[in-house]
Design a protein around this motif. Sequence first.
Motif, PDB file in Angstrom:
ATOM      1  N   GLN A   1       0.913  12.677   4.135  1.00  0.00           N
ATOM      2  CA  GLN A   1       2.065  13.273   4.806  1.00  0.00           C
ATOM      3  C   GLN A   1       2.050  12.970   6.302  1.00  0.00           C
ATOM      4  N   SER A   2       0.866  13.058   6.927  1.00  0.00           N
ATOM      5  CA  SER A   2       0.813  12.843   8.366  1.00  0.00           C
ATOM      6  C   SER A   2       1.099  11.386   8.721  1.00  0.00           C
ATOM      7  N   VAL A   3       0.555  10.447   7.946  1.00  0.00           N
ATOM      8  CA  VAL A   3       0.803   9.041   8.246  1.00  0.00           C
ATOM      9  C   VAL A   3       2.252   8.673   7.919  1.00  0.00           C
ATOM     10  N   HIS A   4       2.799   9.246   6.870  1.00  0.00           N
ATOM     11  CA  HIS A   4       4.203   8.998   6.525  1.00  0.00           C
ATOM     12  C   HIS A   4       5.115   9.523   7.622  1.00  0.00           C
ATOM     13  N   THR A   5       4.858  10.729   8.084  1.00  0.00           N
ATOM     14  CA  THR A   5       5.670  11.321   9.148  1.00  0.00           C
ATOM     15  C   THR A   5       5.626  10.462  10.407  1.00  0.00           C
ATOM     16  N   LYS A   6       4.462   9.939  10.698  1.00  0.00           N
ATOM     17  CA  LYS A   6       4.284   9.150  11.919  1.00  0.00           C
ATOM     18  C   LYS A   6       4.955   7.779  11.842  1.00  0.00           C
ATOM     19  N   TYR A   7       4.950   7.132  10.667  1.00  0.00           N
ATOM     20  CA  TYR A   7       5.376   5.739  10.580  1.00  0.00           C
ATOM     21  C   TYR A   7       6.593   5.446   9.713  1.00  0.00           C
ATOM     22  N   ALA A   8       7.030   6.344   8.876  1.00  0.00           N
ATOM     23  CA  ALA A   8       8.127   6.033   7.956  1.00  0.00           C
ATOM     24  C   ALA A   8       9.410   5.701   8.698  1.00  0.00           C
ATOM     25  N   LYS A   9       9.677   6.381   9.793  1.00  0.00           N
ATOM     26  CA  LYS A   9      10.899   6.111  10.554  1.00  0.00           C
ATOM     27  C   LYS A   9      10.859   4.701  11.143  1.00  0.00           C
ATOM     28  N   GLN A  10       9.705   4.279  11.634  1.00  0.00           N
ATOM     29  CA  GLN A  10       9.553   2.929  12.178  1.00  0.00           C
ATOM     30  C   GLN A  10       9.779   1.900  11.079  1.00  0.00           C
ATOM     31  N   GLU A  11       9.255   2.201   9.896  1.00  0.00           N
ATOM     32  CA  GLU A  11       9.414   1.282   8.766  1.00  0.00           C
ATOM     33  C   GLU A  11      10.900   1.150   8.408  1.00  0.00           C
ATOM     34  N   ALA A  12      11.625   2.247   8.401  1.00  0.00           N
ATOM     35  CA  ALA A  12      13.038   2.225   8.075  1.00  0.00           C
ATOM     36  C   ALA A  12      13.830   1.415   9.102  1.00  0.00           C
ATOM     37  N   ASN A  13      13.396   1.466  10.351  1.00  0.00           N
ATOM     38  CA  ASN A  13      14.084   0.719  11.410  1.00  0.00           C
ATOM     39  C   ASN A  13      13.859  -0.790  11.301  1.00  0.00           C
ATOM     40  N   HIS A  14      12.811  -1.218  10.590  1.00  0.00           N
ATOM     41  CA  HIS A  14      12.534  -2.641  10.412  1.00  0.00           C
ATOM     42  C   HIS A  14      13.278  -3.233   9.233  1.00  0.00           C
TER      43      HIS A  14
ATOM     44  N   TRP B   1       0.839  -1.197   0.000  1.00  0.00           N
ATOM     45  CA  TRP B   1       0.000   0.000   0.000  1.00  0.00           C
ATOM     46  C   TRP B   1       0.874   1.247   0.000  1.00  0.00           C
ATOM     47  N   SER B   2       0.405   2.273  -0.683  1.00  0.00           N
ATOM     48  CA  SER B   2       1.093   3.564  -0.660  1.00  0.00           C
ATOM     49  C   SER B   2       0.706   4.319   0.609  1.00  0.00           C
ATOM     50  N   TRP B   3       1.509   5.331   0.933  1.00  0.00           N
ATOM     51  CA  TRP B   3       1.173   6.182   2.079  1.00  0.00           C
ATOM     52  C   TRP B   3      -0.154   6.890   1.828  1.00  0.00           C
ATOM     53  N   GLU B   4      -0.438   7.217   0.577  1.00  0.00           N
ATOM     54  CA  GLU B   4      -1.705   7.877   0.255  1.00  0.00           C
ATOM     55  C   GLU B   4      -2.894   6.956   0.530  1.00  0.00           C
ATOM     56  N   GLN B   5      -2.773   5.683   0.144  1.00  0.00           N
ATOM     57  CA  GLN B   5      -3.852   4.727   0.407  1.00  0.00           C
ATOM     58  C   GLN B   5      -4.091   4.556   1.914  1.00  0.00           C
ATOM     59  N   ILE B   6      -3.014   4.465   2.659  1.00  0.00           N
ATOM     60  CA  ILE B   6      -3.138   4.316   4.111  1.00  0.00           C
ATOM     61  C   ILE B   6      -3.766   5.558   4.720  1.00  0.00           C
ATOM     62  N   GLY B   7      -3.296   6.724   4.306  1.00  0.00           N
ATOM     63  CA  GLY B   7      -3.870   7.974   4.806  1.00  0.00           C
ATOM     64  C   GLY B   7      -5.353   8.069   4.497  1.00  0.00           C
ATOM     65  N   ASP B   8      -5.735   7.703   3.278  1.00  0.00           N
ATOM     66  CA  ASP B   8      -7.155   7.720   2.896  1.00  0.00           C
ATOM     67  C   ASP B   8      -7.972   6.799   3.806  1.00  0.00           C
ATOM     68  N   ALA B   9      -7.453   5.601   4.058  1.00  0.00           N
ATOM     69  CA  ALA B   9      -8.172   4.649   4.907  1.00  0.00           C
ATOM     70  C   ALA B   9      -8.315   5.150   6.337  1.00  0.00           C
ATOM     71  N   LEU B  10      -7.322   5.897   6.806  1.00  0.00           N
ATOM     72  CA  LEU B  10      -7.357   6.438   8.172  1.00  0.00           C
ATOM     73  C   LEU B  10      -8.058   7.790   8.259  1.00  0.00           C
ATOM     74  N   GLY B  11      -8.320   8.391   7.102  1.00  0.00           N
ATOM     75  CA  GLY B  11      -8.951   9.711   7.104  1.00  0.00           C
ATOM     76  C   GLY B  11      -7.993  10.839   7.435  1.00  0.00           C
ATOM     77  N   VAL B  12      -6.712  10.635   7.097  1.00  0.00           N
ATOM     78  CA  VAL B  12      -5.685  11.651   7.322  1.00  0.00           C
ATOM     79  C   VAL B  12      -4.889  11.827   6.035  1.00  0.00           C
ATOM     80  N   THR B  13      -3.999  12.795   6.008  1.00  0.00           N
ATOM     81  CA  THR B  13      -3.176  13.006   4.825  1.00  0.00           C
ATOM     82  C   THR B  13      -2.068  11.967   4.752  1.00  0.00           C
TER      83      THR B  13
END
Length: 73
Positions: A59-72, A45-57
């Motif tokens: 950018q906001s979901v990427h900012t919140k989770y991209a660092k965690q994803e990079a650490n995995h 899934w793209s960050w846009e798809q995830i944001g749409d599903a959560l009802g947020v942008t």
Amino acid sequence: MFTGDLPAQIKSADPVVGLRAVGALHRLAEQVEAIHVELARKQGWSWEQIGDALGVTRQSVHTKYAKQEANHD
């Protein structure tokens, strides 16, 4: 962390009990969201798809989770 019957705690007339229940719900929601964001990313899934599903942008979901994803990685 809450103990006991969460629905009863939510309805409590005691603000301390009710506010602790709210905190527990927030923590639970954050855990469920993180699990499913990670699953969505693993499924391509793209960050846009995830944001749409959560009802947020995206950018906001990427900012919140991209660092965690990079650490995995």
